[in-house]
Scaffold this active site. Structure first.
Site, PDB file in Angstrom:
ATOM      1  N   SER A  52       7.208  54.673 -30.289  1.00 13.84           N
ATOM      2  CA  SER A  52       6.834  55.695 -31.275  1.00 13.84           C
ATOM      3  C   SER A  52       5.479  55.498 -31.943  1.00 13.84           C
ATOM      4  O   SER A  52       5.008  56.392 -32.636  1.00 13.84           O
ATOM      5  CB  SER A  52       7.910  55.794 -32.349  1.00 13.84           C
ATOM      6  OG  SER A  52       9.005  56.522 -31.864  1.00 13.84           O
TER       7      SER A  52
ATOM      8  N   LYS B  82       3.674  56.662 -42.458  1.00 14.57           N
ATOM      9  CA  LYS B  82       4.726  57.471 -41.832  1.00 14.57           C
ATOM     10  C   LYS B  82       5.860  57.695 -42.823  1.00 14.57           C
ATOM     11  O   LYS B  82       6.212  56.783 -43.577  1.00 14.57           O
ATOM     12  CB  LYS B  82       5.239  56.745 -40.582  1.00 14.57           C
ATOM     13  CG  LYS B  82       6.259  57.535 -39.767  1.00 14.57           C
ATOM     14  CD  LYS B  82       6.657  56.766 -38.514  1.00 14.57           C
ATOM     15  CE  LYS B  82       7.627  57.529 -37.635  1.00 14.57           C
ATOM     16  NZ  LYS B  82       7.985  56.787 -36.402  1.00 14.57           N
TER      17      LYS B  82
ATOM     18  N   SER C 278       7.422  59.058 -32.032  1.00  8.98           N
ATOM     19  CA  SER C 278       7.784  59.849 -33.193  1.00  8.98           C
ATOM     20  C   SER C 278       6.751  59.784 -34.321  1.00  8.98           C
ATOM     21  O   SER C 278       6.808  60.583 -35.241  1.00  8.98           O
ATOM     22  CB  SER C 278       9.129  59.369 -33.732  1.00  8.98           C
ATOM     23  OG  SER C 278       9.033  58.052 -34.226  1.00  8.98           O
TER      24      SER C 278
END
Lengths: 97, 462
Positions: free
Chosen positions: B162, B63, B138
């Site tokens: 997330s 990420k 997210s």
């Protein structure tokens, strides 16, 4: 507790955010709704209860590492991504007008 | 995949090339912000020489709020669009040492703030199961990459769901470890008392293998724990079904799938118990007060001086700060900074922030009480399946409510996993969440394996 455009403008100033009039109007509406929702917390807590450290996990883990000197970034690396730098310093616009 | 590599059925360079080809062919998913193809090829060639490492040659995505040395780390923000990370995050260092091949940096909501991955400066991510729908946020890019075979596994971060929410929406496994189980060194801070690095994989076993590499004490993170004892896992588990997580607002198809999962586990010999977590209705309010308050402090560092974006149109220091931050941050980040600043400001602190901390303590106590009689909890991960792109963009509160079943876990610092447990009639993946006691990742992973065997696990698009 409703939020006024003045509240938003004041908060934006505290947070160093420059907002347009349209943004102030929009955030006023949205933050008003969100804080109204958040106000329900006052029903959850009645009377004075102590606010204890929330996570015992965190408390137990607060072990400081040994204070040993290890290599860190040199000045060149630390300055390498500054938007503006000169002679080993960060450079910013003038502070006093 | 590790087994195929170990047996020589494929090679690390071939596997990496296949993934890079897939990424290039599927740019429309927008799962990656930066692909590190050359670095990946070098790592794959090295991995081919060291097959005994636990993740030798396994292609993994990171990420874009976790640092990889020499690679941009944008956090999905204009503010850090050109920032090159000068060091590896602790988790990345561990992955590299274990022989993993890093494919690139995945798209995410700006500074990990969002539930749909629509808050990225680099554009939204498509759900590979259903184009036109969100992947969840997210860590949406990480979940989409794994679901779409653009990575074997991925790292995400989980502050309020997330990792788990996108895992549920994309039909993959998502593990949020106990607060303190994994080092946060090199994870860009959003809300430090809630943030934790997590793992997304297509199977529970893949997820476990990556977690075992990244877990452990790190002297650079004072909240990481040392010497965590590994508890034995009872053969028969007592599984709590918290009634507040099956109430109004839960989509009937999601309810059916999760209840069906509970029944399958009961048929396998586990015991189901109805439990109550009475402070659940206050979770979202407490969570958003605390995470925004922490974010408003953490994001004060982006000032246009030391690194990152600086507005070109400034005359003096004060306007430089204000303009840089207004031009560098997107709407959701500004909204949360404002909200956080507001709840911490004079006159409102007690009503919001102090109260939220008390509620947080109560929510944690609810779990402690429940765990006296049960081994873990089974809940839906999200109230609905993946929704359409744009559907909730104009209603921040509706978006926040997508996190209704996940944020309590972060407030209490617990481990939890989202595991695929079926599909809706429209073919959209549904996730079930298993929540465990602190540091009992082994138990929830083991139960998730059972769900995978009995209910089907992941069956993604190819």
């Amino acid at each position: 507790m409703s939020i006024t455009p003045e509240d938003v403008a004041h908060t934006a100033k505290l947070a160093q955010l420059e907002l347009t009039e349209a943004e102030i109007e929009r955030f006023c509406r949205e933050l008003g709704r969100i804080t109204e929702y958040m106000a329900q917390l006052s029903e959850a807590i009645t009377g004075d209860e102590p606010s204890e450290p929330v996570l015992p996990l965190i408390k137990d883990a607060q072990a400081l590492r040994d204070d040993v000197v290890v290599p860190s970034f040199d000045q060149k690396t630390a300055l390498s991504q500054a938007p503006d730098s000169k002679d080993g310093f960060f450079r910013v616009p003038k502070v006093i007008g | 995949m590790a087994d195929a590599l170990g047996s020589g059925a494929t090679s690390a360079p071939a596997l990496t090339d296949a993934h890079l080809d897939r990424i290039a062919a599927r740019r429309d998913v927008n799962a990656y912000i930066n692909v590190t193809g050359e670095m990946a090829k070098v790592a794959a060639a090295t991995a081919a020489q060291s097959r005994d490492l636990p993740l030798a040659g396994i292609p993994i995505a990171i990420k874009d709020n976790i640092t990889v040395e020499g690679v941009p780390c944008t956090c999905g923000s204009r503010m850090l669009e050109h920032w090159i990370a000068p060091y590896d995050a602790a988790v990345v260092e561990r992955l590299k040492s274990a022989g993993a091949v890093i494919l690139g940096k995945t798209n995410c909501d700006e500074f990990a703030m969002g539930s749909s991955n629509e808050n990225s400066y680099f554009g939204p991510v498509q759900n590979p199961n259903a184009p036109g729908r969100v992947p969840g946020g997210s860590s949406g890019g990480s979940a989409a990459a794994v679901a779409d075979f653009q990575a074997a596994a991925a790292l995400g971060s989980d502050t309020g769901g997330s990792v788990r929410l996108p895992a549920a929406f994309c039909g993959v496994v998502g593990l949020k470890p106990t607060y303190g189980a994994v080092s946060r060194w090199g994870l860009v801070a959003f809300a430090s008392s809630l943030d934790q690095v997590g793992v997304l994989g297509r199977t529970v076993d893949d997820t476990r293998r990556v977690f075992e590499v990244i877990r452990g004490y790190d002297p650079k993170d004072s909240t990481s724990m040392r010497d965590i004892p590994v508890e034995p896992i009872p053969e028969t588990l007592t599984i709590g079904l918290p009634r507040e997580y099956y109430g109004d607002g839960l989509d009937p198809e999601v309810r059916r799938a999760v209840t069906g999962t509970a029944q399958a586990l009961q048929a396998a010999g586990h015991r189901l118990v109805d439990v109550s977590l009475p402070n659940s209705p206050y979770t979202i309010a407490a969570y958003y007060i605390i995470c925004c308050a922490e974010a408003s402090a953490n994001l004060a560092r982006y000032d246009g001086v030391k690194y990152g974006y600086r507005s070109a149109s400034t005359q003096d220091l004060s306007s430089m700060y204000g303009r840089t931050r207004s031009e560098g941050f997107g709407m959701e980040v500004k909204r949360r900074i404002l909200l956080g600043t507001y709840v911490l400001s004079a006159g409102y602190f007690d009503a919001y922030y102090a109260t939220a901390q008390k509620v947080r303590a109560r929510i944690a106590a609810d779990f402690t009480d429940a765990f006296k009689t049960i081994d873990c909890l089974l809940t839906p991960t999200a109230p609905t399946c993946a929704f359409k792109l744009g559907e909730k963009l104009d209603d921040p509160l509706a978006m926040y409510l997508m996190d209704i079943y996940t944020t309590s876990v972060n407030l209490a610092g617990l481990p939890a996993i989202s595991i695929p447990c079926g599909r809706s009639s429209a073919g959209l993946p549904i996730g079930a969440q298993i929540i465990g006691r602190p540091f009992e990742e082994n138990l929830i992973l083991s139960l998730a394996s059972e769900v995978e065997e009995r209910v089907g696990g992941s069956n993604n698009v190819s």
